[in-house]
Design an enzyme around this catalytic site. Structure first.
Site, PDB file in Angstrom:
ATOM      1  N   PRO A   2      37.421 -35.712  14.121  1.00  0.00           N
ATOM      2  CA  PRO A   2      38.722 -35.299  13.435  1.00  0.00           C
ATOM      3  C   PRO A   2      39.160 -34.163  14.611  1.00  0.00           C
ATOM      4  CG  PRO A   2      36.603 -34.893  12.144  1.00  0.00           C
ATOM      5  CD  PRO A   2      35.852 -34.788  13.721  1.00  0.00           C
ATOM      6  N   GLU A   3      40.305 -34.540  14.896  1.00  0.00           N
ATOM      7  CA  GLU A   3      41.656 -33.103  15.210  1.00  0.00           C
ATOM      8  C   GLU A   3      42.331 -32.714  14.524  1.00  0.00           C
ATOM      9  OE1 GLU A   3      42.717 -35.414  19.271  1.00  0.00           O
ATOM     10  OE2 GLU A   3      40.858 -36.822  18.875  1.00  0.00           O
ATOM     11  N   HIS A  96      23.863 -38.542   3.744  1.00  0.00           N
ATOM     12  CA  HIS A  96      23.764 -38.014   5.104  1.00  0.00           C
ATOM     13  C   HIS A  96      25.613 -36.632   3.785  1.00  0.00           C
ATOM     14  CE1 HIS A  96      22.224 -40.113   7.984  1.00  0.00           C
ATOM     15  NE2 HIS A  96      23.145 -40.891   7.641  1.00  0.00           N
ATOM     16  N   ARG A 115      26.328 -37.103  12.051  1.00  0.00           N
ATOM     17  CA  ARG A 115      25.501 -36.294  13.011  1.00  0.00           C
ATOM     18  C   ARG A 115      25.427 -35.042  12.997  1.00  0.00           C
ATOM     19  NH1 ARG A 115      28.175 -39.118  18.304  1.00  0.00           N
ATOM     20  NH2 ARG A 115      26.321 -38.074  19.211  1.00  0.00           N
ATOM     21  N   ARG A 154      47.746 -23.359  36.335  1.00  0.00           N
ATOM     22  CA  ARG A 154      46.133 -24.023  35.896  1.00  0.00           C
ATOM     23  C   ARG A 154      45.709 -24.879  36.751  1.00  0.00           C
ATOM     24  NH1 ARG A 154      42.689 -21.950  32.517  1.00  0.00           N
ATOM     25  NH2 ARG A 154      43.563 -19.816  32.119  1.00  0.00           N
TER      26      ARG A 154
END
Ligand SMILES: [Zn+2]
Length: 286
Positions: A2-3, A96, A115, A154
């Site tokens: 998930p972002e 889970h 996970r 950078r």
């Protein structure tokens, strides 16, 4: 996985379905997902009402209030496969399911994580502030000036730069690949060496991709679902992510895959040419 768009979708769902409700009971079924002692976690969270939902990058914080006591926060990190849903208490528990937060007789919040990289933590306002301070500006809130400033000087691959949560919070593999494609920048370009024009294009691309993905409730491959257990709708809109070998939506040539810092990057070699093909003197400093 998930972002920002997925976490924002969960945040909006919590605002609609959990705001103002009290956490009446806590059941920790797998202590490994709790930071600190599970008993203390339960004692600190139980009896408090959810009064606001905040998000920075991929981190979510539920503000919990109790009478005559300072506020606490429930900090939620979904990790790779975490799901945070509002379920009927009678609904069968899926495997889970690690934590249940009862919201009354009928409903409860469930944290499920195959996970188990996701974490729940009870924190004070100061601890939340410190946790948020470790993150760079939120990728949906960052100003153009902050964004360009963070790119300056950078080195390394711009793909890794976009995913570094201490510099810019919210992007992971999916939306970093998508943003670079929209901005027409090769994932191996160096942030400090792209042109000012490209850098501004990337800033706008990140905003555009994230806003669009939030509107479509994020992307689901396997595990991500919103607060009501529904998948996101952005997957058919993906331009490069996990489309290796498929035709580029812009030029028709096949999308390629490249491994950068152990992660797959998907890009169009024609639309996102290698930066080394540009003569150095044509790359104005940022
Ligand atoms: Zn292309």
């Amino acid at each position: 996985m998930p972002e920002l768009p997925e976490v924002e979708t969960v945040s909006q769902g919590l605002q609609r379905h959990a705001l103002g409700r009290r956490i009446l009971a806590v059941e920790v079924r797998h202590p490994g997902v709790i930071i600190g002692s599970p008993e203390q976690f339960s004692a600190e969270v139980e009896g408090r009402a959810i009064v606001s939902v905040q998000r920075k990058g991929k981190a979510l914080a539920l503000e919990l209030s109790a009478q005559n006591q300072p506020p606490r926060y429930l900090l939620v990190r979904l990790g790779m496969t975490g799901q945070f849903t509002v379920s009927a208490r009678q609904a069968p528990l899926e495997p889970h399911t690690h934590v249940r937060l009862s919201l009354g007789e009928r409903e409860e919040l469930r944290f499920r994580d195959v996970r188990r990289f996701g974490r729940l933590r009870s924190c004070t306002p100061e601890e939340l502030e410190a946790a948020f301070a470790r993150l760079g500006p939120d990728a949906q809130q960052v100003t153009e000036e902050q964004f360009l400033g963070a790119m300056r000087a950078r080195r390394g691959a711009i793909k890794s730069w976009l995913m570094n949560q201490q510099l810019l919070a919210g992007l992971g593999n999916i939306y970093a690949d998508e943003s670079l494609f929209v901005a027409r920048i090769h994932p191996l370009a160096q942030p400090g060496r792209v042109s000012a024009h490209q850098a501004r294009r990337l800033f706008r691309a990140v905003r555009k991709v994230l806003d669009h993905a939030v509107k479509l409730q994020g992307t689901s491959f396997r595990d991500y679902v919103d607060i009501q257990g529904r998948p996101g709708n952005y997957k058919p809109r993906l331009r490069v992510y996990q489309r290796t070998g498929e035709p580029c939506r812009r030029c028709g040539r096949p999308i390629r895959r490249l491994v950068i810092a152990g992660r797959s990057s998907h890009f169009c070699p024609h639309c996102q040419p290698r930066p080394s093909h540009f003569p150095l003197d044509k790359r104005p400093a940022l």
